[in-house]
Enzyme design. Structure first.
Site, mmCIF file in Angstrom:
data_model
loop_
_atom_site.group_PDB
_atom_site.id
_atom_site.type_symbol
_atom_site.label_atom_id
_atom_site.label_comp_id
_atom_site.label_asym_id
_atom_site.label_seq_id
_atom_site.Cartn_x
_atom_site.Cartn_y
_atom_site.Cartn_z
ATOM 1 N N LYS A 41 0.840 -1.206 0.000
ATOM 2 C CA LYS A 41 0.000 0.000 0.000
ATOM 3 C C LYS A 41 0.871 1.250 0.000
ATOM 4 O O LYS A 41 2.069 1.180 0.326
ATOM 5 C CB LYS A 41 -0.928 -0.023 1.215
ATOM 6 N N TYR A 262 15.093 30.494 8.299
ATOM 7 C CA TYR A 262 13.826 31.163 8.624
ATOM 8 C C TYR A 262 13.678 31.367 10.123
ATOM 9 O O TYR A 262 14.009 30.478 10.919
ATOM 10 C CB TYR A 262 12.639 30.313 8.155
HETATM 11 C C1 PLP Z 1 -0.513 -1.800 6.822
HETATM 12 C C2 PLP Z 1 -1.082 -3.090 7.228
HETATM 13 C C3 PLP Z 1 -0.266 -4.220 7.364
HETATM 14 C C4 PLP Z 1 1.244 -4.146 7.276
HETATM 15 O O1 PLP Z 1 1.707 -3.615 8.491
HETATM 16 P P1 PLP Z 1 3.262 -3.439 8.814
HETATM 17 O O2 PLP Z 1 3.258 -2.980 10.226
HETATM 18 O O3 PLP Z 1 3.767 -2.397 7.884
HETATM 19 O O4 PLP Z 1 3.913 -4.735 8.603
HETATM 20 C C5 PLP Z 1 -0.879 -5.442 7.614
HETATM 21 N N1 PLP Z 1 -2.215 -5.530 7.767
HETATM 22 C C6 PLP Z 1 -3.015 -4.442 7.681
HETATM 23 C C7 PLP Z 1 -4.488 -4.615 7.875
HETATM 24 C C8 PLP Z 1 -2.487 -3.194 7.426
HETATM 25 O O5 PLP Z 1 -3.285 -2.131 7.367
#
Ligand code: PLP
Length: 369
Positions: A41, A262
């Site tokens: 993702k 800044y």
């Molecule tokens: C993002 C996510 C993962 C992966 O999590 P990590 O901590 O990055 O390994 C797994 N399951 C779900 C439902 C997620 O939203």
């Protein structure tokens, strides 16, 4: 716009896909008896979903998770047909047909999502695959316990659906001593007993390190693939994946009492030499690194002084020999010495946010594609 030329780039991000593959293999070996998926993702946490997906498919990974349908479409066609692409958010109302046509598998997070998927399956006279997400303590997505009970009393609710896995998500898996881990695991067992028999999935990256009780049939690591430390307070077993180098634009000597940046928030206490580098908060180097973070030049830490600007960061390089650093020289912001976790700690955030903030005007170099 593309920034793919080293000569003209302000900063270079190198992504070593062999290290991502090695991390996946290590996690796969740590979960014997379970499948190991890859969570891609948010553009593979900012690293680039397409090159990461191709590499991991070639390494043997067969199950890929994304959050959005459009993220799934972006990788589905380039993966072998025996790979599964699972959409964590499922379909927003009306999006079910696109899921089916694009050969994506939804996670069903609510009774309405389940009903819509079942209806589409029956309308199209096909069995459609899905995962069911039950909430065990996050109150974010997934069926609440009372929805699971209601579902158990609804005949025909599963018509047309090929239930591949029941899944849930851990809230504190990186803290091994948290009592929430065992509590979620027992709630998961209780809810599964109310549902049709199906394989199960619970562990994210950190969940894998809670032991085999948490592995079930499918592990879902994301962050650990990209080098983030999965267990709080313990040495990181994952390999670093990234090197981020920003070029020096200009070096100047300043007198004691001269303010930098800044708001004039930092003032040289003694004569100093300042190097301005070509990356800033627009590139994901968070403003919270102002006067806190460091960059590295040949192993030596160079403190960030003053406020991080949109496109530049100012470093105190007084400790270096006078002409050591020249315009065009790259200094490291991420490397084996300063990982995403160390940079995150300086920025008062977590490695996940550093990764997903990585800018898109870096010259990106994919190594070992
Ligand atoms: C993002 C996510 C993962 C992966 O999590 P990590 O901590 O990055 O390994 C797994 N399951 C779900 C439902 C997620 O939203």
């Amino acid at each position: 716009m593309y920034f793919d030329r080293f000569e003209t780039a302000g900063a270079v991000l190198s992504i070593d896909l062999d290290q991502v593959a090695a991390n996946w293999q290590a996690l796969n070996q740590a979960t014997p008896g379970a499948n190991c998926a890859a969570v891609l993702k948010a553009n593979a946490y900012g690293l680039g979903a397409v090159p990461v997906a191709k590499k991991l498919a070639a390494t043997g990974c067969r199950v890929f998770f994304v959050a959005h349908i459009d993220e799934g479409i972006g990788i589905r066609k380039l993966l072998p047909t025996d790979c599964e692409v699972i959409v964590l958010h499922g379909a927003p109302p009306g999006g079910e047909r696109v899921l089916r046509e694009e050969n994506l598998i939804p996670v069903l997070n609510s009774l309405p999502q389940l009903q819509a998927w079942s209806k589409l399956a029956q309308d199209s006279q096909r069995r459609l695959p899905a995962l069911l997400h039950v909430d065990t303590g996050m109150a974010r997505t997934g069926l609440a316990a009372q929805d699971v009970a209601r579902l158990a009393d609804t005949p025909g609710a599963w018509n047309g659906i090929d239930l591949r896995y029941v899944m849930s998500h851990l809230v504190s898996a990186e803290i091994q001593e948290s009592p929430l881990n065992a509590a979620q695991r027992s709630e998961f067992a209780r809810l599964r007993a109310l549902l049709p028999a199906a394989r199960a999935s619970l562990a994210n990256s950190s969940g894998i390190f809670l032991g085999s009780d948490f592995h079930y049939d499918l592990a879902r690591p994301g962050a650990a693939l990209y080098g983030v430390a999965p267990v709080k307070g313990q040495p990181n077993p994952m390999r670093p994946v990234l090197r981020l180098q920003a070029k020096v634009i200009q070096v100047r000597d300043i007198a004691a009492g001269t303010p930098v940046g800044y708001g004039a928030t930092w003032t040289a206490a003694r004569p100093a030499r300042i190097a301005t580098i070509s990356a800033g908060y627009a590139d994901g180097l968070l403003r919270s690194l102002s006067s806190r973070g460091v960059a590295y030049w040949q192993g030596q830490a160079l403190p960030v002084v003053g406020i991080v600007s949109m496109d530049t960061i100012t470093l105190d390089v007084s400790a270096l020999p006078r002409h050591a650093l020249q315009p065009g020289d790259p200094v490291d912001l991420l490397n084996e010495q300063q990982t995403v976790d160390t940079l995150a700690a300086q920025a008062n955030t977590i490695g996940y946010e550093i990764l997903t903030s990585l800018g898109n005007r870096y010259c990106r170099r994919y190594l070992n594609t």
